[in-house]
Design a protein around this motif. Structure first.
Motif, PDB file in Angstrom:
ATOM      1  N   ARG A  75       0.831  -1.210   0.000  1.00 29.00           N
ATOM      2  CA  ARG A  75       0.000   0.000   0.000  1.00 29.00           C
ATOM      3  C   ARG A  75       0.863   1.258   0.000  1.00 29.00           C
ATOM      4  NH1 ARG A  75      -3.743  -3.285   3.150  1.00 29.00           N
ATOM      5  NH2 ARG A  75      -2.525  -2.912   5.048  1.00 29.00           N
ATOM      6  N   ALA A  76       1.968   1.230   0.759  1.00 25.89           N
ATOM      7  CA  ALA A  76       2.870   2.388   0.794  1.00 25.89           C
ATOM      8  C   ALA A  76       3.493   2.622  -0.578  1.00 25.89           C
ATOM      9  CB  ALA A  76       3.956   2.173   1.844  1.00 25.89           C
ATOM     10  N   ALA A  77       3.908   1.545  -1.239  1.00 26.60           N
ATOM     11  CA  ALA A  77       4.497   1.678  -2.575  1.00 26.60           C
ATOM     12  C   ALA A  77       3.491   2.253  -3.555  1.00 26.60           C
ATOM     13  CB  ALA A  77       4.992   0.314  -3.057  1.00 26.60           C
ATOM     14  N   ASP A  78       2.228   1.850  -3.442  1.00 29.77           N
ATOM     15  CA  ASP A  78       1.183   2.385  -4.319  1.00 29.77           C
ATOM     16  C   ASP A  78       1.022   3.884  -4.121  1.00 29.77           C
ATOM     17  OD1 ASP A  78       0.699  -0.106  -5.378  1.00 29.77           O
ATOM     18  OD2 ASP A  78      -1.047  -0.531  -4.118  1.00 29.77           O
ATOM     19  N   VAL A  79       1.030   4.328  -2.855  1.00 30.63           N
ATOM     20  CA  VAL A  79       0.889   5.760  -2.567  1.00 30.63           C
ATOM     21  C   VAL A  79       2.092   6.539  -3.100  1.00 30.63           C
ATOM     22  CG1 VAL A  79       0.799   7.483  -0.715  1.00 30.63           C
ATOM     23  CG2 VAL A  79      -0.600   5.401  -0.565  1.00 30.63           C
ATOM     24  N   ILE A  80       3.288   5.982  -2.901  1.00 32.28           N
ATOM     25  CA  ILE A  80       4.506   6.647  -3.370  1.00 32.28           C
ATOM     26  C   ILE A  80       4.547   6.664  -4.900  1.00 32.28           C
ATOM     27  CG2 ILE A  80       7.043   6.542  -3.360  1.00 32.28           C
ATOM     28  CD1 ILE A  80       6.787   5.164  -0.588  1.00 32.28           C
ATOM     29  N   GLY A  81       3.942   5.640  -5.514  1.00 31.79           N
ATOM     30  CA  GLY A  81       3.902   5.558  -6.965  1.00 31.79           C
ATOM     31  C   GLY A  81       5.080   4.839  -7.571  1.00 31.79           C
ATOM     32  N   ILE A  82       5.507   3.744  -6.916  1.00 32.65           N
ATOM     33  CA  ILE A  82       6.654   2.982  -7.419  1.00 32.65           C
ATOM     34  C   ILE A  82       6.258   1.532  -7.623  1.00 32.65           C
ATOM     35  CG2 ILE A  82       8.383   4.479  -6.334  1.00 32.65           C
ATOM     36  CD1 ILE A  82       8.611   2.437  -4.063  1.00 32.65           C
ATOM     37  N   PRO A  83       6.933   0.824  -8.537  1.00 34.60           N
ATOM     38  CA  PRO A  83       6.678  -0.618  -8.686  1.00 34.60           C
ATOM     39  C   PRO A  83       6.993  -1.338  -7.383  1.00 34.60           C
ATOM     40  CG  PRO A  83       8.041   0.223 -10.482  1.00 34.60           C
ATOM     41  CD  PRO A  83       7.977   1.307  -9.454  1.00 34.60           C
ATOM     42  N   PHE A  84       6.341  -2.467  -7.176  1.00 34.80           N
ATOM     43  CA  PHE A  84       6.524  -3.189  -5.919  1.00 34.80           C
ATOM     44  C   PHE A  84       6.535  -4.692  -6.185  1.00 34.80           C
ATOM     45  CE2 PHE A  84       4.837  -5.470  -2.246  1.00 34.80           C
ATOM     46  CZ  PHE A  84       5.633  -4.990  -1.224  1.00 34.80           C
ATOM     47  N   TYR A  85       7.454  -5.366  -5.487  1.00 38.81           N
ATOM     48  CA  TYR A  85       7.563  -6.820  -5.598  1.00 38.81           C
ATOM     49  C   TYR A  85       7.760  -7.415  -4.206  1.00 38.81           C
ATOM     50  CZ  TYR A  85       8.364  -5.729 -10.503  1.00 38.81           C
ATOM     51  OH  TYR A  85       8.229  -5.246 -11.776  1.00 38.81           O
ATOM     52  N   CYS A  86       7.435  -8.688  -4.083  1.00 41.81           N
ATOM     53  CA  CYS A  86       7.699  -9.437  -2.856  1.00 41.81           C
ATOM     54  C   CYS A  86       8.643 -10.575  -3.205  1.00 41.81           C
ATOM     55  CB  CYS A  86       6.394  -9.971  -2.272  1.00 41.81           C
ATOM     56  SG  CYS A  86       6.574 -10.727  -0.640  1.00 41.81           S
ATOM     57  N   TRP A  87       9.800 -10.603  -2.559  1.00 39.50           N
ATOM     58  CA  TRP A  87      10.809 -11.622  -2.854  1.00 39.50           C
ATOM     59  C   TRP A  87      10.888 -12.622  -1.702  1.00 39.50           C
ATOM     60  CZ3 TRP A  87      15.579  -8.409  -4.947  1.00 39.50           C
ATOM     61  CH2 TRP A  87      15.237  -7.891  -6.201  1.00 39.50           C
ATOM     62  N   ASP A  88      10.906 -13.874  -2.054  1.00 39.60           N
ATOM     63  CA  ASP A  88      10.959 -14.949  -1.062  1.00 39.60           C
ATOM     64  C   ASP A  88      12.416 -15.256  -0.720  1.00 39.60           C
ATOM     65  OD1 ASP A  88      10.726 -17.145   0.530  1.00 39.60           O
ATOM     66  OD2 ASP A  88       9.692 -18.408  -0.945  1.00 39.60           O
ATOM     67  N   LEU A  89      12.822 -14.849   0.477  1.00 38.13           N
ATOM     68  CA  LEU A  89      14.157 -15.170   0.979  1.00 38.13           C
ATOM     69  C   LEU A  89      14.067 -15.983   2.274  1.00 38.13           C
ATOM     70  CD1 LEU A  89      16.095 -11.810   0.396  1.00 38.13           C
ATOM     71  CD2 LEU A  89      16.189 -13.901  -0.960  1.00 38.13           C
ATOM     72  N   ALA A  90      12.942 -16.690   2.423  1.00 35.10           N
ATOM     73  CA  ALA A  90      12.687 -17.420   3.664  1.00 35.10           C
ATOM     74  C   ALA A  90      13.742 -18.478   3.948  1.00 35.10           C
ATOM     75  CB  ALA A  90      11.295 -18.045   3.626  1.00 35.10           C
ATOM     76  N   GLU A  91      14.141 -19.243   2.938  1.00 35.23           N
ATOM     77  CA  GLU A  91      15.112 -20.302   3.161  1.00 35.23           C
ATOM     78  C   GLU A  91      16.464 -19.735   3.546  1.00 35.23           C
ATOM     79  OE1 GLU A  91      16.560 -24.093   3.659  1.00 35.23           O
ATOM     80  OE2 GLU A  91      14.504 -23.371   3.485  1.00 35.23           O
ATOM     81  N   ARG A  92      16.870 -18.686   2.852  1.00 36.98           N
ATOM     82  CA  ARG A  92      18.152 -18.042   3.170  1.00 36.98           C
ATOM     83  C   ARG A  92      18.117 -17.459   4.583  1.00 36.98           C
ATOM     84  NH1 ARG A  92      22.246 -15.535  -0.085  1.00 36.98           N
ATOM     85  NH2 ARG A  92      23.911 -14.976   1.368  1.00 36.98           N
ATOM     86  N   PHE A  93      16.993 -16.842   4.950  1.00 33.93           N
ATOM     87  CA  PHE A  93      16.840 -16.273   6.287  1.00 33.93           C
ATOM     88  C   PHE A  93      16.892 -17.363   7.351  1.00 33.93           C
ATOM     89  CE2 PHE A  93      14.176 -14.728   9.828  1.00 33.93           C
ATOM     90  CZ  PHE A  93      14.814 -13.529  10.115  1.00 33.93           C
ATOM     91  N   ARG A  94      16.232 -18.481   7.078  1.00 32.35           N
ATOM     92  CA  ARG A  94      16.237 -19.591   8.043  1.00 32.35           C
ATOM     93  C   ARG A  94      17.656 -20.090   8.284  1.00 32.35           C
ATOM     94  NH1 ARG A  94      16.754 -24.822   8.169  1.00 32.35           N
ATOM     95  NH2 ARG A  94      16.988 -24.956   5.897  1.00 32.35           N
ATOM     96  N   GLU A  95      18.406 -20.277   7.205  1.00 33.08           N
ATOM     97  CA  GLU A  95      19.748 -20.830   7.333  1.00 33.08           C
ATOM     98  C   GLU A  95      20.725 -19.840   7.968  1.00 33.08           C
ATOM     99  OE1 GLU A  95      20.967 -22.048   3.477  1.00 33.08           O
ATOM    100  OE2 GLU A  95      19.552 -23.727   3.360  1.00 33.08           O
ATOM    101  N   ASP A  96      20.712 -18.606   7.482  1.00 32.32           N
ATOM    102  CA  ASP A  96      21.745 -17.638   7.873  1.00 32.32           C
ATOM    103  C   ASP A  96      21.435 -16.874   9.161  1.00 32.32           C
ATOM    104  OD1 ASP A  96      23.236 -18.336   5.709  1.00 32.32           O
ATOM    105  OD2 ASP A  96      22.626 -16.645   4.458  1.00 32.32           O
ATOM    106  N   VAL A  97      20.162 -16.779   9.522  1.00 29.39           N
ATOM    107  CA  VAL A  97      19.804 -15.983  10.698  1.00 29.39           C
ATOM    108  C   VAL A  97      19.210 -16.852  11.805  1.00 29.39           C
ATOM    109  CG1 VAL A  97      18.456 -14.031  11.564  1.00 29.39           C
ATOM    110  CG2 VAL A  97      19.440 -13.937   9.263  1.00 29.39           C
ATOM    111  N   VAL A  98      18.125 -17.567  11.494  1.00 30.05           N
ATOM    112  CA  VAL A  98      17.441 -18.330  12.541  1.00 30.05           C
ATOM    113  C   VAL A  98      18.300 -19.479  13.047  1.00 30.05           C
ATOM    114  CG1 VAL A  98      15.393 -19.657  13.140  1.00 30.05           C
ATOM    115  CG2 VAL A  98      15.196 -17.705  11.595  1.00 30.05           C
TER     116      VAL A  98
END
Length: 384
Positions: A75-98
């Motif tokens: 919603r914030a990206a829509d208001v600002i007027g910029i393209p928006f994507y959602c990137w899945d980094l769940a596996e990398r986050f699980r391995e490197d952080v959790v």
């Protein structure tokens, strides 16, 4: 002329950059993205999906990484007027952080997952992907400043507003990562209330969204419970400095150096004073407790140094920060081989293996390292 005090007025280095704005769904990252657009850059927003099951992470004010956060970011990206994507980094986050977080606690150390996330996710996995796609920089809502020198090299400095400074958790960034980092909130003396007011004027619904806090991947804020599910209960002894058994615990991983509360020792110390965790031994599953003065640390050895620029040569005098919201203390430090040897001008407390020490030269971040061992005034309580 910008309608928003403190907003950047021109592209960095006079160039229009392709900027990937990491949007967490909070107010800081939204305003940072808006400021980057206002500065004339070509901005694309991206939300990092860091949980394989977002419902298992916190909701609302309790943290980030939720479905609600991704929707707020969109919603914030829509208001600002910029393209928006959602990137899945769940596996990398699980391995490197959790998993790193769990392993560190299992080894009797006290990690900071925010530093690891900045190092491994936001300015490694995300930045590498951004550069591969042709972006010039990654923009975040951190409060810190990148200073560009005449020769083109970059330095990381504290934010202008010390009350909001987040340079400590960015101390893991190296020179290459700094060359592609953008922190639009850091170089203006802007309070959080002013950021919220700016977000409201920009029409961003996240203006009144509460800040996230604690550890984003622990759903209920119960770190000990989270670790117990991962590592299982393991009863061990709580002893004093002389080795006398004072009580038991259900897992040494549930304690941190300097901890006072939650020891559940059935009887007071002979002098009636509080006792604190002095040492955690995962090998024997033993927690050692003692008086506050036994926590006084005079020196430490740190490993895995990361430098925000060229590594310093020879001994030097710096200030050091030992936790995200801690103050500075004067130290002398020297890189010996792959180890950073640090000595404090005055003893400090609450220093635990696994924590990061970040060195500063004035406001400039020199670099960071992971504390491996400490020396104390009372050597019998020295951390291993």
């Amino acid at each position: 002329m910008s309608d928003f005090p403190g907003a950047p007025s021109a592209p960095r280095d006079g160039r229009r950059l392709r900027v990937l704005a990491a949007m967490s769904g909070g107010v800081d990252s939204a305003v940072a993205a808006a400021r980057a657009v206002e500065a004339g850059h070509d901005v694309t927003g991206v939300h990092l999906a860091l949980s394989a099951n977002p419902q298992s992470f916190r909701t609302g004010a309790r943290g980030c990484c939720t479905i609600e956060d991704s929707r707020d970011a969109r919603r914030a990206a829509d208001v600002i007027g910029i393209p928006f994507y959602c990137w899945d980094l769940a596996e990398r986050f699980r391995e490197d952080v959790v998993e790193d977080f769990v392993a560190e606690y299992e080894a009797g150390r006290t990690p900071n997952p925010c530093l690891r996330c900045n190092e491994k996710i936001k300015f490694a996995a995300l930045l590498d992907k951004a550069l591969a796609l042709g972006f010039d920089a990654v923009c975040t809502g951190h409060y810190a400043t990148v200073v560009v020198n005449e020769d083109g090299t970059r330095e990381l400095h504290r934010a202008s507003d010390m009350a909001k400074d987040q340079s400590y958790v960015l101390g893991v960034l190296d020179e290459r990562q700094l060359a592609h980092a953008m922190f639009p909130l850091g170089d203006t003396v802007t309070t959080k209330d002013e950021i919220r007011a700016e977000a409201e004027r920009r029409g961003l619904a996240v203006a009144k969204k509460p800040d996230s806090h604690d550890i984003c991947f622990i759903a209920d804020g119960d770190t000990q419970g989270f670790l117990a599910k991962r590592l299982g209960k393991a009863e061990g002894d709580i002893v004093d400095e002389a080795g006398n058994r004072l009580g038991t615990h259900e897992g040494a991983y549930g304690f941190t150096i300097g901890q006072r509360k939650g020891l559940r020792i059935g009887h007071p110390a002979p002098d009636g004073k509080p006792r604190y965790v002095l040492d955690i031994s995962p090998v024997t599953n033993t927690v050692t407790v003692g008086p506050a003065e036994a926590l006084d640390v005079t020196a430490l050895t740190a490993i895995k140094p990361r430098w925000c620029g060229v590594a310093p040569e020879g001994p030097g005098t710096y200030t050091a920060q030992l936790r995200a919201h801690g103050g500075e203390t004067e130290v002398t430090a020297e890189l010996v081989g792959e180890e950073l040897r640090v000595r404090f001008t005055e003893p400090v407390r609450g220093v635990a293996p696994g924590q990061a020490i970040v060195l500063y030269d004035g406001t400039r971040v020199v670099g960071s390292a992971t504390i491996a061992a400490t020396e104390r005034v009372r050597t019998g309580a020295a951390a291993q």
